[in-house]
Scaffold this motif. Structure first.
Motif, PDB file in Angstrom:
ATOM      1  N   ASP A  11       0.800  -0.826   0.275  1.00 53.57           N
ATOM      2  CA  ASP A  11      -0.271   0.353  -0.057  1.00 53.57           C
ATOM      3  C   ASP A  11       0.937   1.221   0.436  1.00 53.57           C
ATOM      4  O   ASP A  11       0.609   2.300  -0.800  1.00 53.57           O
ATOM      5  N   ALA A  12       1.957   1.597   1.018  1.00 53.94           N
ATOM      6  CA  ALA A  12       2.496   2.776   0.671  1.00 53.94           C
ATOM      7  C   ALA A  12       3.162   3.033  -0.956  1.00 53.94           C
ATOM      8  O   ALA A  12       3.330   3.799  -0.740  1.00 53.94           O
ATOM      9  N   SER A  13       4.023   1.680  -1.246  1.00 51.97           N
ATOM     10  CA  SER A  13       4.440   2.537  -2.700  1.00 51.97           C
ATOM     11  C   SER A  13       3.495   1.919  -3.713  1.00 51.97           C
ATOM     12  O   SER A  13       4.235   2.780  -4.443  1.00 51.97           O
ATOM     13  N   ARG A  14       2.683   1.233  -3.332  1.00 49.28           N
ATOM     14  CA  ARG A  14       1.787   1.137  -4.690  1.00 49.28           C
ATOM     15  C   ARG A  14       2.443   0.740  -5.707  1.00 49.28           C
ATOM     16  O   ARG A  14       1.788   1.126  -6.528  1.00 49.28           O
ATOM     17  N   GLY A  27       3.469  -7.007 -13.304  1.00 49.77           N
ATOM     18  CA  GLY A  27       3.771  -5.740 -12.619  1.00 49.77           C
ATOM     19  C   GLY A  27       2.282  -4.794 -12.436  1.00 49.77           C
ATOM     20  O   GLY A  27       1.889  -5.168 -13.430  1.00 49.77           O
ATOM     21  N   ILE A  28       2.498  -4.786 -11.298  1.00 50.58           N
ATOM     22  CA  ILE A  28       1.255  -4.116 -11.136  1.00 50.58           C
ATOM     23  C   ILE A  28       1.738  -2.107 -10.221  1.00 50.58           C
ATOM     24  O   ILE A  28       2.646  -2.442  -9.364  1.00 50.58           O
ATOM     25  N   ASP A  29       1.093  -1.101 -10.159  1.00 54.23           N
ATOM     26  CA  ASP A  29       1.221  -0.240  -9.433  1.00 54.23           C
ATOM     27  C   ASP A  29       0.330   0.791  -9.683  1.00 54.23           C
ATOM     28  O   ASP A  29      -1.191   0.648  -9.949  1.00 54.23           O
ATOM     29  N   ALA A  30       0.761   2.113  -9.255  1.00 50.25           N
ATOM     30  CA  ALA A  30      -1.115   2.842  -8.977  1.00 50.25           C
ATOM     31  C   ALA A  30      -1.678   2.746 -10.269  1.00 50.25           C
ATOM     32  O   ALA A  30      -3.137   3.036 -10.310  1.00 50.25           O
ATOM     33  N   SER A  36     -10.626   3.597 -11.311  1.00 52.34           N
ATOM     34  CA  SER A  36     -11.235   1.986  -9.999  1.00 52.34           C
ATOM     35  C   SER A  36     -11.414   2.839  -9.232  1.00 52.34           C
ATOM     36  O   SER A  36     -11.287   4.178  -7.971  1.00 52.34           O
ATOM     37  N   GLU A  37     -12.537   2.394  -8.805  1.00 49.81           N
ATOM     38  CA  GLU A  37     -12.612   2.366  -7.063  1.00 49.81           C
ATOM     39  C   GLU A  37     -12.075   1.413  -6.247  1.00 49.81           C
ATOM     40  O   GLU A  37     -12.114   1.340  -5.078  1.00 49.81           O
ATOM     41  N   ILE A  38     -10.737   0.563  -6.647  1.00 50.97           N
ATOM     42  CA  ILE A  38     -10.150  -0.340  -5.938  1.00 50.97           C
ATOM     43  C   ILE A  38      -8.958   1.138  -5.365  1.00 50.97           C
ATOM     44  O   ILE A  38      -8.744   2.129  -5.822  1.00 50.97           O
ATOM     45  N   ARG A  39      -9.142   1.063  -3.966  1.00 51.23           N
ATOM     46  CA  ARG A  39      -7.618   1.579  -3.202  1.00 51.23           C
ATOM     47  C   ARG A  39      -6.773   0.511  -2.688  1.00 51.23           C
ATOM     48  O   ARG A  39      -5.440   1.123  -2.372  1.00 51.23           O
ATOM     49  N   THR A  40      -7.207  -0.882  -2.789  1.00 53.72           N
ATOM     50  CA  THR A  40      -5.814  -1.561  -2.404  1.00 53.72           C
ATOM     51  C   THR A  40      -5.884  -2.902  -2.634  1.00 53.72           C
ATOM     52  O   THR A  40      -6.914  -3.168  -2.955  1.00 53.72           O
ATOM     53  N   LEU A  41      -5.314  -3.373  -2.023  1.00 53.96           N
ATOM     54  CA  LEU A  41      -5.295  -4.801  -2.682  1.00 53.96           C
ATOM     55  C   LEU A  41      -4.977  -6.145  -1.660  1.00 53.96           C
ATOM     56  O   LEU A  41      -3.521  -5.616  -1.217  1.00 53.96           O
ATOM     57  N   ARG A  42      -5.521  -7.542  -1.692  1.00 52.07           N
ATOM     58  CA  ARG A  42      -5.003  -8.306  -0.424  1.00 52.07           C
ATOM     59  C   ARG A  42      -4.441  -9.273  -1.739  1.00 52.07           C
ATOM     60  O   ARG A  42      -5.313  -9.750  -2.301  1.00 52.07           O
ATOM     61  N   LEU A  43      -3.320  -9.918  -1.071  1.00 53.07           N
ATOM     62  CA  LEU A  43      -3.063 -11.615  -1.444  1.00 53.07           C
ATOM     63  C   LEU A  43      -3.929 -12.362  -1.559  1.00 53.07           C
ATOM     64  O   LEU A  43      -4.857 -12.807  -0.021  1.00 53.07           O
ATOM     65  N   GLY A  44      -3.887 -13.157  -2.910  1.00 52.12           N
ATOM     66  CA  GLY A  44      -5.196 -14.418  -2.525  1.00 52.12           C
ATOM     67  C   GLY A  44      -6.402 -13.146  -3.701  1.00 52.12           C
ATOM     68  O   GLY A  44      -7.119 -14.359  -4.197  1.00 52.12           O
ATOM     69  N   GLN A  45      -6.724 -11.708  -4.271  1.00 51.48           N
ATOM     70  CA  GLN A  45      -7.164 -11.164  -4.682  1.00 51.48           C
ATOM     71  C   GLN A  45      -7.481 -11.683  -5.817  1.00 51.48           C
ATOM     72  O   GLN A  45      -6.744 -11.824  -6.738  1.00 51.48           O
TER      73      GLN A  45
END
Length: 69
Positions: A11-14, A27-30, A36-45
């Motif tokens: 979350d800190a580095s996005r 890779g994914i980044d900000a 999108s409405e996504i503010r954070t991602l969780r492992l396994g989503q």
């Protein structure tokens, strides 16, 4: 649209990565979350996304969450 699973995301580095169904990683980044409405991602989503080439690297764009677990 491609699908994959969140392998890691900070979350800190996005930045983070997705594990695709074929076993490869991208890779994914900000900017992957832009529009999108996504503010954070969780492992396994599970997520859906478009693949884009950025400076010779495959990156995910336009992420959408498939599962919320």
């Amino acid at each position: 649209m491609a699908q994959g699973t969140v392998k890691d995301y900070d979350d800190a580095s996005r930045v983070g990565s997705l594990l695709l169904d074929d076993g490869s990683e991208i890779g994914i980044d900000a900017t992957s979350l832009e529009g999108s409405e996504i503010r954070t991602l969780r492992l396994g989503q599970r997520v859906r996304f478009e693949l884009a080439d950025e400076a010779g690297r495959r990156m995910a764009r336009g992420l959408r969450i498939v599962t919320f677990d």
